[in-house]
Each structure stands twice: as structure tokens, then as C-alpha cells.
Design an enzyme around this catalytic site. Structure first.
Site, PDB file in Angstrom:
ATOM      1  N   ARG A 172       0.762  -1.131  -0.036  1.00  0.00           N
ATOM      2  CA  ARG A 172      -0.018   0.067  -0.030  1.00  0.00           C
ATOM      3  C   ARG A 172       0.938   1.096   0.167  1.00  0.00           C
ATOM      4  O   ARG A 172       0.314   2.448  -0.569  1.00  0.00           O
ATOM      5  CB  ARG A 172      -0.764  -0.021   1.216  1.00  0.00           C
ATOM      6  CG  ARG A 172      -2.193  -1.018   1.160  1.00  0.00           C
ATOM      7  CD  ARG A 172      -2.686  -0.916   2.573  1.00  0.00           C
ATOM      8  NE  ARG A 172      -3.303   0.236   3.265  1.00  0.00           N
ATOM      9  CZ  ARG A 172      -4.459   0.673   2.893  1.00  0.00           C
ATOM     10  NH1 ARG A 172      -5.137  -0.004   2.019  1.00  0.00           N
ATOM     11  NH2 ARG A 172      -4.721   1.833   3.273  1.00  0.00           N
ATOM     12  N   TYR A 348      -9.853  -5.222   2.563  1.00  0.00           N
ATOM     13  CA  TYR A 348      -9.071  -3.773   3.185  1.00  0.00           C
ATOM     14  C   TYR A 348      -9.202  -2.874   2.209  1.00  0.00           C
ATOM     15  O   TYR A 348      -8.569  -2.339   1.500  1.00  0.00           O
ATOM     16  CB  TYR A 348      -7.662  -4.323   3.447  1.00  0.00           C
ATOM     17  CG  TYR A 348      -6.892  -3.082   4.015  1.00  0.00           C
ATOM     18  CD1 TYR A 348      -7.188  -1.939   4.500  1.00  0.00           C
ATOM     19  CD2 TYR A 348      -5.422  -3.670   4.355  1.00  0.00           C
ATOM     20  CE1 TYR A 348      -6.328  -1.275   4.957  1.00  0.00           C
ATOM     21  CE2 TYR A 348      -4.670  -2.878   5.018  1.00  0.00           C
ATOM     22  CZ  TYR A 348      -5.139  -1.800   5.217  1.00  0.00           C
ATOM     23  OH  TYR A 348      -4.027  -0.826   6.067  1.00  0.00           O
TER      24      TYR A 348
HETATM   25  N1  UDP Z   1       3.263   0.801   8.206  1.00  0.00           N
HETATM   26  C1  UDP Z   1       4.438   0.682   8.448  1.00  0.00           C
HETATM   27  N2  UDP Z   1       4.884   1.874   9.194  1.00  0.00           N
HETATM   28  C2  UDP Z   1       4.476   3.117   9.062  1.00  0.00           C
HETATM   29  C3  UDP Z   1       3.283   2.988   8.373  1.00  0.00           C
HETATM   30  C4  UDP Z   1       2.668   1.767   7.815  1.00  0.00           C
HETATM   31  O1  UDP Z   1       5.004  -0.309   8.907  1.00  0.00           O
HETATM   32  O2  UDP Z   1       4.980   3.959   9.549  1.00  0.00           O
HETATM   33  C5  UDP Z   1       2.634  -0.484   7.311  1.00  0.00           C
HETATM   34  C6  UDP Z   1       1.765  -1.375   8.299  1.00  0.00           C
HETATM   35  O3  UDP Z   1       1.991  -2.490   8.202  1.00  0.00           O
HETATM   36  C7  UDP Z   1       0.469  -0.878   8.084  1.00  0.00           C
HETATM   37  C8  UDP Z   1       0.669  -0.725   6.345  1.00  0.00           C
HETATM   38  O4  UDP Z   1       1.857  -0.382   6.236  1.00  0.00           O
HETATM   39  O5  UDP Z   1      -0.371  -1.620   8.383  1.00  0.00           O
HETATM   40  C9  UDP Z   1      -0.437   0.055   5.799  1.00  0.00           C
HETATM   41  O6  UDP Z   1      -0.164   1.579   6.350  1.00  0.00           O
HETATM   42  P1  UDP Z   1      -1.632   2.358   5.856  1.00  0.00           P
HETATM   43  O7  UDP Z   1      -1.089   3.822   6.591  1.00  0.00           O
HETATM   44  O8  UDP Z   1      -1.881   2.418   4.622  1.00  0.00           O
HETATM   45  O9  UDP Z   1      -2.675   1.993   7.025  1.00  0.00           O
HETATM   46  P2  UDP Z   1      -3.965   2.446   7.347  1.00  0.00           P
HETATM   47  O10 UDP Z   1      -3.849   3.895   7.307  1.00  0.00           O
HETATM   48  O11 UDP Z   1      -4.816   1.419   6.443  1.00  0.00           O
HETATM   49  O12 UDP Z   1      -4.103   1.859   8.773  1.00  0.00           O
END
Ligand code: UDP
Ligand code: FAD
Length: 369
Positions: A172, A348
Site C-alpha cells: 500500500r 481492506y
Molecule cells: N506501515 C509501517 N510503518 C508506517 C506506516 C505503515 O510499517 O509508519 C505498514 C503497516 O504494516 C501498515 C501498512 O503499512 O498496516 C499500511 O499502512 P497504511 O498507512 O496504509 O494503513 P492504514 O491507514 O490503512 O491503517
């Protein structure tokens, strides 16, 4: 005689778009939601003149022009571009992973130097075809970034070792060899001026809505009230968990009003070390460039999910996807029930995916739009 053409279970984005389009062509709809407000997870609550994203940061982004034009019928969007920063111990890095991140971490200045550094780190492993999130992350951006910015965040977010998670989750995030801190690659991005709830209010204008009404508490009555049901709740619950319980990850949000104008200088700050129990702090006013005298922050704590808790994230691993496949087989055979959205499709999905799905459903079901 059924009283309604459609009973719509859930007033989130999917249910509300369907209701709006059906109502537009004269179909009689009843929308129910078990929460005490409309909007599902995009609900915003105005406090101290600030639109608080009650269920975590919601940034709209899409490359689909049809979706962008559609949502712009319901709100005007500002030019907000998500550029979170990550804090690991006492170090601060730009996200997503880009030249600013690489420069801060390794002192490299050119894309060639950054790529060489990642290659060097990859050569120390024997990863060729990544089998899980950890391997995928190391392959994409090397061991240093994985250890400081991914491992801790991911393991607390999902409550599982990164070696046991599917790699798509990390895909993502963009990895960029330019000095560009935009978290998304999409063509269109922004925050609706005045918050998301206004969008849903507009969609549901003139439609009967019953809040604090759970479909399962009066299932029999609701099954008889309309010709068709649009269901946006949990698909396994709908089928009485007959193939087992799908797993989710839950969250706990801690909101706080602070007597200062600007607390962290950015809408989203991620805390990537495992020992800090929250994953991120949101400062809501920065989504809309607010200059109110106070500020509101939200700490987002990942939590284990059990039946009855809010199911925020589907856990799309092999076990759950296989189980979902069985529920979907049943769903596909239904002629009077339509399943849609993040929970009923167990995906998701971001908001733009949900809009895309809803518009496709509308086209098929109502032959309109
Ligand atoms: N992620 C990470 N570090 C960060 C941000 C995201 O490892 O600083 C990883 C983590 O596994 C997360 C995934 O990337 O679940 C997707 O991030 P996103 O910000 O898209 O998540 P959401 O906003 O859907 O919670
Ligand atoms: P929901 O919003 O979950 O709506 C479903 C509704 O159904 C709920 O209101 C629920 O109360 C109701 N319901 C369920 N069961 C029943 C029942 N039995 N009876 C009555 N009512 C019921 N997307 C983005 O594009 N950008 C982002 O930045 C972003 N950030 C996110 C951050 C977090 C923390 C989370 C959890 C999600 C984020 N998303 C983001 C995803 C976005 O929230 C979803 O894609 C979207 O809101 C899903 O809409 P929906 O209608 O499918 O489901």
C-alpha cells in the site's frame, strides 16, 4: 405487501450511496445502523470548531475520475496532501519511503546512492521471492528501514509477527526515489471541507434512517420489511458463523482536547517503535488548515478483536480468505440480498474502492447512475 423496496443495513459509504441512488429513482428505502450516528467509519464530529475524524484519519484519494467526480457532487475538497512523519525513538523521518527518508537515514543524496544502499542490504539476505510482509519490505527498502519504520509499527498494528503477514499490506505504501513526501500516488486527493459527515447527510436527505437499530436484534422483522436487503455488516455474522469466525483487528481511539494551538505540526505522526502502544497521533485541525485556539489529538491504539468489538480491519490471510470464499459462495446464490462494503466483502477497502463497488452495484441493480 412489503413496506420498502430496499432495507439498507449500515449507513456507511456503501449503504448511503446505494440508498441515495435508489431513492433518486423513486425506490422506497429504509436505512438502519446500529451506531448512534450515520456515516460508519468516515463519521466526523465537530468539537471546538474542528472536524474530528472519530474513527481515525480519513484522507480521500483516488485515480478513478468517475469516483472523484461522483464524490465531488456531495462536497468540495481542499488540497490536503497526506505527508505523515514517523518517529522512531528520538529520530524523525519523512514518509512514505522516499529520498528524504533515505537521506536522513544514510546521508545519501542521489537516487543511485539510495538504490545502491538498498541493494547492498538485500545482498546480505537470501530473499528472492518474498514470502511474507517482512521479506517483501526488506526487498523493497532494505533492512534498516524495515527495522526502524516497519517492523514495530506493523507488529503492534496487526498483533502478529511480520513474517506471518501477507505482503500486500506493505505494498500500500509507495517507495519513491524522488524528494516527494506525498503518501499516495493517486491523481486526486483531499479532505472534504466541513468534514465527511456532511457528505453522508446529503446522500441520506429525504430517506428514512433508524439509528441504534441492529439488524440481528430484529432479524425476522427486518427480513420481511423490504423486497431486497443491502447488507454492509459482517458477512460471517449474517450466516451465523456457519463456516467459522472471520478475524479482524480492532482499534481504540483516545481523543484529547489540548489548550494549545498547534501540538505536533502535522496531521499524522506515526510512532514506529513497538514499545509505544499507539501507532499514530492525529491532530485533526491540520486536515483543514484550521487556526482555532485549541487543538484536538487522537491516539490510535491497535487492539485484539473478539465478537462484539468494532471490526476495523479484516485480516486477509489465507485462513480467513478461504473462509470468506465459502461465505461468498452462499452470498452469490442470494437473489434478494446484496452484500457490499468493507465488512460484507471482507476486503481492506479504502473509501474510493467502496465508492467504486457501490457504483458498480448500483449500475447492476438499479440500471442507473
Ligand atoms: N506501515 C509501517 N510503518 C508506517 C506506516 C505503515 O510499517 O509508519 C505498514 C503497516 O504494516 C501498515 C501498512 O503499512 O498496516 C499500511 O499502512 P497504511 O498507512 O496504509 O494503513 P492504514 O491507514 O490503512 O491503517
Ligand atoms: P463502514 O463505514 O464500516 O459502515 C458499515 C456500517 O454498518 C457501520 O456504520 C455499522 O455500524 C453498520 N452495521 C454493521 N452491522 C450492522 C448491523 N448488524 N445492524 C445495523 N448496522 C450495522 N479509507 C481511505 O480511503 N482513506 C483513509 O485514510 C482511510 N483511513 C482509515 C483509517 C481507519 C482507522 C479505518 C478503520 C479505515 C480507514 N479507511 C480509509 C477505510 C474506510 O473507513 C472504509 O473504506 C469505508 O469507510 C468503508 O465503508 P463501508 O460502508 O464499507 O463500511
Amino acid at each position: 405487501m412489503k413496506k420498502y423496496d430496499y432495507l439498507i443495513v449500515g449507513s456507511g459509504l456503501f449503504g448511503s450511496i446505494f440508498a441515495y441512488e435508489a431513492n433518486k429513482i423513486g425506490k422506497k428505502c429504509l436505512v438502519i445502523d446500529k451506531r448512534n450516528h450515520i456515516g460508519g467509519n468516515i463519521y466526523c464530529n465537530e468539537i471546538e470548531g474542528i472536524n474530528v475524524h472519530e474513527y481515525g484519519a480519513h484522507i480521500f484519494h483516488t485515480s478513478n475520475k468517475e469516483v472523484w467526480n461522483y464524490i465531488n457532487n456531495f462536497a468540495e475538497f481542499n488540497r490536503y496532501t497526506n505527508s505523515p512523519v514517523a518517529i522512531y525513538k528520538d529520530e524523525l523521518y519523512n514518509l512514505p519511503f522516499n529520498m528524504n527518508t533515505f537521506n536522513k537515514l544514510w546521508g545519501v543524496k542521489t537516487p543511485a546512492e539510495a538504490k545502491a544502499k538498498i541493494e547492498e542490504q538485500l545482498a546480505e539476505t537470501n530473499i528472492t521471492k518474498p514470502k511474507n510482509l517482512e521479506e517483501q519490505a526488506i526487498k523493497l527498502i532494505g533492512k534498516d528501514i524495515y527495522e526502524k519504520l516497519i517492523k514495530g509499527y506493523t507488529e503492534k498494528q496487526w498483533g502478529t509477527r511480520a513474517t506471518e503477514l501477507p505482503s500486500f499490506i506493505i505494498n500500500r505504501l509507495p517507495v519513491r526515489f524522488t524528494y516527494d513526501n506525498n503518501y499516495f500516488n493517486d491523481t486526486y486527493q483531499g479532505i472534504p471541507i466541513g468534514g465527511y459527515t456532511k457528505i453522508i447527510e446529503k446522500m441520506l436527505e429525504g430517506i428514512e434512517v433508524r439509528l441504534e437499530t441492529d439488524f440481528f436484534k430484529n432479524r425476522k422483522e427486518f427480513e420481511e420489511i423490504a423486497d431486497k436487503i443491502v447488507f454492509t455488516g459482517m458477512i460471517d455474522e449474517f450466516y451465523n458463523y456457519e463456516f467459522g469466525t472471520l478475524e479482524y483487528r480492532s482499534l481504540r481511539f483516545e481523543h484529547e482536547i489540548l489548550n494549545e494551538e498547534n501540538h505536533q505540526g502535522n496531521a499524522v505522526v506515526n510512532y514506529t517503535e513497538y514499545e509505544i502502544p499507539y501507532t499514530r497521533i492525529i491532530e485533526h485541525k491540520h486536515f483543514e488548515y484550521g487556526n482555532q485556539p485549541k487543538t484536538i489529538i487522537t491516539r490510535e491504539y491497535p487492539a485484539t478483536w473478539k465478537k462484539g468489538d468494532e471490526p476495523y480491519y479484516p485480516i486477509n490471510n489465507e485462513r480467513n480468505n478461504t473462509m470468506y470464499g465459502k461465505y461468498k459462495e452462499l452470498a452469490d446464490k442470494e437473489s434478494n440480498i446484496i452484500f457490499g462494503g468493507r465488512l460484507a466483502q471482507y476486503k481492506y477497502y479504502d473509501m474510493h474502492h467502496v465508492i467504486e463497488q457501490a457504483l458498480n452495484t448500483v449500475k447492476k441493480e438499479l440500471k442507473e447512475v
